[in-house]
Design a protein around this motif. Structure first.
Motif, PDB file in Angstrom:
ATOM      1  N   GLN A   1       0.817  -1.214   0.000  1.00  0.00           N
ATOM      2  CA  GLN A   1       0.000   0.000   0.000  1.00  0.00           C
ATOM      3  C   GLN A   1       0.854   1.269   0.000  1.00  0.00           C
ATOM      4  O   GLN A   1       0.399   2.325  -0.439  1.00  0.00           O
ATOM      5  N   GLU A   2       2.086   1.201   0.506  1.00  0.00           N
ATOM      6  CA  GLU A   2       2.928   2.396   0.640  1.00  0.00           C
ATOM      7  C   GLU A   2       3.855   2.609  -0.550  1.00  0.00           C
ATOM      8  O   GLU A   2       4.529   3.639  -0.630  1.00  0.00           O
ATOM      9  N   LEU A   3       3.915   1.642  -1.469  1.00  0.00           N
ATOM     10  CA  LEU A   3       4.875   1.731  -2.580  1.00  0.00           C
ATOM     11  C   LEU A   3       4.711   3.032  -3.375  1.00  0.00           C
ATOM     12  O   LEU A   3       5.691   3.744  -3.638  1.00  0.00           O
ATOM     13  N   GLU A   4       3.483   3.365  -3.759  1.00  0.00           N
ATOM     14  CA  GLU A   4       3.262   4.588  -4.559  1.00  0.00           C
ATOM     15  C   GLU A   4       3.679   5.835  -3.786  1.00  0.00           C
ATOM     16  O   GLU A   4       4.282   6.759  -4.349  1.00  0.00           O
ATOM     17  N   THR A   5       3.366   5.873  -2.486  1.00  0.00           N
ATOM     18  CA  THR A   5       3.730   7.035  -1.657  1.00  0.00           C
ATOM     19  C   THR A   5       5.241   7.202  -1.599  1.00  0.00           C
ATOM     20  O   THR A   5       5.768   8.317  -1.744  1.00  0.00           O
ATOM     21  N   VAL A   6       5.946   6.091  -1.405  1.00  0.00           N
ATOM     22  CA  VAL A   6       7.415   6.145  -1.330  1.00  0.00           C
ATOM     23  C   VAL A   6       7.988   6.590  -2.668  1.00  0.00           C
ATOM     24  O   VAL A   6       8.899   7.438  -2.726  1.00  0.00           O
ATOM     25  N   GLU A   7       7.468   6.028  -3.763  1.00  0.00           N
ATOM     26  CA  GLU A   7       7.953   6.422  -5.096  1.00  0.00           C
ATOM     27  C   GLU A   7       7.727   7.912  -5.333  1.00  0.00           C
ATOM     28  O   GLU A   7       8.594   8.597  -5.896  1.00  0.00           O
TER      29      GLU A   7
END
Length: 667
Positions: free
Chosen positions: A503-509
């Motif tokens: 769930q956090e991948l897009e936020t980190v990217e």
């Protein structure tokens, strides 16, 4: 009837009298089957019934023992099918409410007018309340056992009352304590401490005159348990050494010397001392059984590699067991780079990858015969399976011993003819566990890090600091560094603020754009994990987003940042392991722990991490916070079952017992 051929305290419990068949069955659940079991069944605490606490002095959070009369009681029914049993007791100074949820049957045991002794924690001030305290009704008779003294309180099981068990133990102590054989008393003569006899210790621990006497008695019985434990280890080792002859892995340095010369660095003093221990074992008359422990990044793998090369040059193959495919892949890459210039073939044998591309045992053995030198096979649980076989195993190396069950380790050793065994641990072991859980192994400690490492700085921050943290990470990436970002979960389980990598991948990217972010977790396919790790190794991926799956097995000197969110969800040892992924190169490294709404225990854990980078000190703190069972995992740890010995507090007693056995043990 008592059996005259048995030692008195080895008599079955039924011989004591007054213990019916039903109670024998119930006591069996507590591990009490003989008179001796009853004597060795220690109290969990004591109540000083000479001086109970006054109810009027109690405050919320206090843990106390009080005595009073029940003035009212009964069961209340609550919506949703729940119930609450409650009584109110009065000691003449104030009243105390005692209540138990969903236990209506307790109404049968406590009546208005009963005098009760209650022990528990005050959960509410208005009205003064204890939830689920321990309570015992005062009855007529045997007052000298249950009243006006320091009273022992024991762990119970269903159908066994505290008062009955206490009276039964009193009877056993009265009749049988003098018949206990104190076989090690002469070992303690001339000792600098004061030690009770075992007979006195049993009386003092169960029915002490005061709390101080109980403490002295417990120490004597704990010491006896540790002595007996080390005698059993000596017995086992002596039997093993009398029957088994070691495989000759003394070698001739034709491979070890060029291996050490090719490394490009010198072993530290601690690594050299560990290697001397191991090389002497490999040339000794008995199979090596050695534990190699050291802090994260201290260089255990290169010392294990020395042992593998020594076994190969002595004509024996080597198996190297790792708990995860990521760690097995790491060892395979490193050992291949080191060994193949020497002509030593390294194979990988995991659930998803077998470099021989052949599952048939006979063909596997034929492949081995073709090698000019015996091979080294690195693998996971797959090399423990029956269908894997390897001829002429001289050395088994087991990395992260606590991750494997006892039977798995035995199966691996049985694949050879009693090969030498070297066990490695990922992080340092607390001293008491090193001397007990691993007490049957000789131990080598690597207590210094290789030179030239940058320092690691650790910071604890709240989530509102994250914008600054992302900017800091981007700055370090622009300097050429790489970063790990760790979350506790793979997927969001709908439990509030606990973050998950998917769930956090897009936020980190988004926060780290334009830099490439890779993803790795335990549910990915093996080739997907390998692609992410290799991309990070080559520097194509600048940031690796992960769960704790990377706590071991990733060694990338250019990675200098470790960001862990929901850091309070991880144990001390796990946090230290994750932090150990950085600080492996010459640049300074930064470990940033993000946590919100932390419990008191979580706050203490993170504070220790921030202040301390010494894995040996952290191991001791982790043991205090979690206890040996949680620290090692009860099913696979082999934790000794001591009744009086304490693996957290009894370091001095454990040392003394070991020294006494080393000095006095005879066949």
């Amino acid at each position: 009837m008592p059996d005259p051929k048995l030692n008195p305290i080895d008599q079955p419990l039924a011989s004591l009298g007054g213990v019916g068949r039903e109670r024998l069955t119930r006591l069996d659940k507590l591990g009490i089957r003989t008179i001796g079991d009853l004597l060795w069944y220690g109290p969990k605490r004591y109540e000083d019934r000479n001086r109970p606490n006054k109810i009027e002095k109690l405050r919320k959070g206090d843990i106390a023992t009080v005595t009073g009369v029940i003035s009212a009681g009964g069961v209340k029914r609550i919506r949703g099918g729940r119930s609450m049993f409650e009584f109110i007791m009065d000691d003449g100074t104030a009243r105390l409410n005692c209540r138990w949820w969903n236990m209506p049957y307790m109404n049968r045991y406590y009546k208005t007018g009963d005098t009760v002794h209650v022990h528990g924690k005050v959960s509410s001030q208005k009205p003064l309340t204890m939830d689920h305290p321990e309570a015992e009704v005062e009855e007529e008779g045997e007052e000298f056992i249950h009243l006006k003294r320091v009273v022992p309180v024991y762990r119970l099981t269903e159908g066994v009352k505290q008062r009955w068990l206490r009276a039964t133990i009193w009877k056993a102590v009265d009749i049988f304590s003098e018949k206990v054989s104190d076989v090690h008393s002469d070992w303690l003569e001339g000792d600098d401490g004061y030690w009770l006899s075992l007979q006195e210790a049993f009386k003092g621990v169960h029915f002490p005159e005061d709390i101080e006497q109980a403490a002295i008695a417990r120490e004597r019985l704990a010491l006896e348990e540790f002595i007996q434990f080390y005698c059993r280890i000596k017995d086992k080792r002596q039997l093993f050494q009398s029957k088994i002859k070691a495989l000759d892995c003394s070698g001739n340095d034709r491979l070890v010397k060029p291996f050490l010369s090719s490394l490009g660095f010198d072993l530290t003093g601690a690594q050299q001392r560990a290697w001397i221990d191991i090389s002497q074992d490999l040339a000794g008359p008995f199979p090596m059984r050695r534990l190699l422990q050291g802090d994260v990044g201290s260089g255990k793998t290169v010392v294990a590699a020395c042992a593998a090369v020594r076994a190969v040059e002595s004509g024996f193959s080597v198996v190297f067991l790792a708990p995860t495919e990521i760690l097995a892949d790491q060892h395979y890459r490193v050992l291949s780079k080191w060994f193949e210039p020497l002509g030593i073939k390294v194979h990988l044998h995991t659930g998803s990858k077998k470099t021989l591309n052949d599952n048939d045992a006979k063909q596997f053995e034929l492949e081995v015969v073709k090698e000019t030198l015996p091979p080294v096979v690195v693998g996971t649980h797959a090399i423990v399976e029956d269908k894997f076989s390897l001829e002429n195993i001289g050395l088994a190396i087991i990395d992260e011993q606590h991750k494997f069950g006892v039977e798995q380790r035995k199966k691996l050793v049985r694949k050879g003819s009693y090969p030498h065994v070297l066990v490695m641990t990922a992080t340092p072991i607390p001293r008491t566990l090193g001397l007990t859980v691993y007490g049957d192994l000789d131990c080598s400690v690597i207590d210094e890090l290789p030179p030239g490492r940058g320092r690691i700085r650790t910071f604890v921050r709240a989530p509102d600091s994250l914008p600054k943290v992302w900017e800091f990470i981007k700055g370090k990436i622009l300097e050429g560094r790489q970063a790990y970002i760790v979350y506790p979960r793979v997927d969001d389980q709908g439990s509030g603020n606990i973050k998950a990598v998917n769930q956090e991948l897009e936020t980190v990217e988004s926060n780290l754009a334009p830099h490439t972010v890779g993803l790795i977790h335990g549910r990915l396919k093996p080739d997907e994990k390998e692609k992410a790790i290799n991309g990070f190794l080559r520097g194509e991926i600048k940031v690796l987003l992960s769960t704790s799956v990377i706590e071991v097995g990733v060694d990338i000197p250019n990675a200098t940042i470790m960001l862990i969110e929901n850091a309070d969800r991880f144990g001390l040892a796990q946090l230290h392991q994750l932090r150990g992924r950085i600080g492996r190169g010459s640049h300074d490294s930064y470990c940033i722990l993000i946590a919100d709404e932390i419990t008191e225990e979580g706050r203490r854990r993170l504070s220790v991490m921030e202040k301390c980078s010494d894995g040996f000190m952290l191991a001791e703190e982790d043991l205090k916070q979690r206890g040996p069972g949680e620290l090692l995992g009860k099913t696979q740890s082999g934790i000794p079952d001591f009744n009086f010995g304490d693996l957290i507090e009894d370091w001095i007693l454990i040392q003394k017992a070991r020294a006494l056995v080393d000095r006095n043990y005879k066949n």
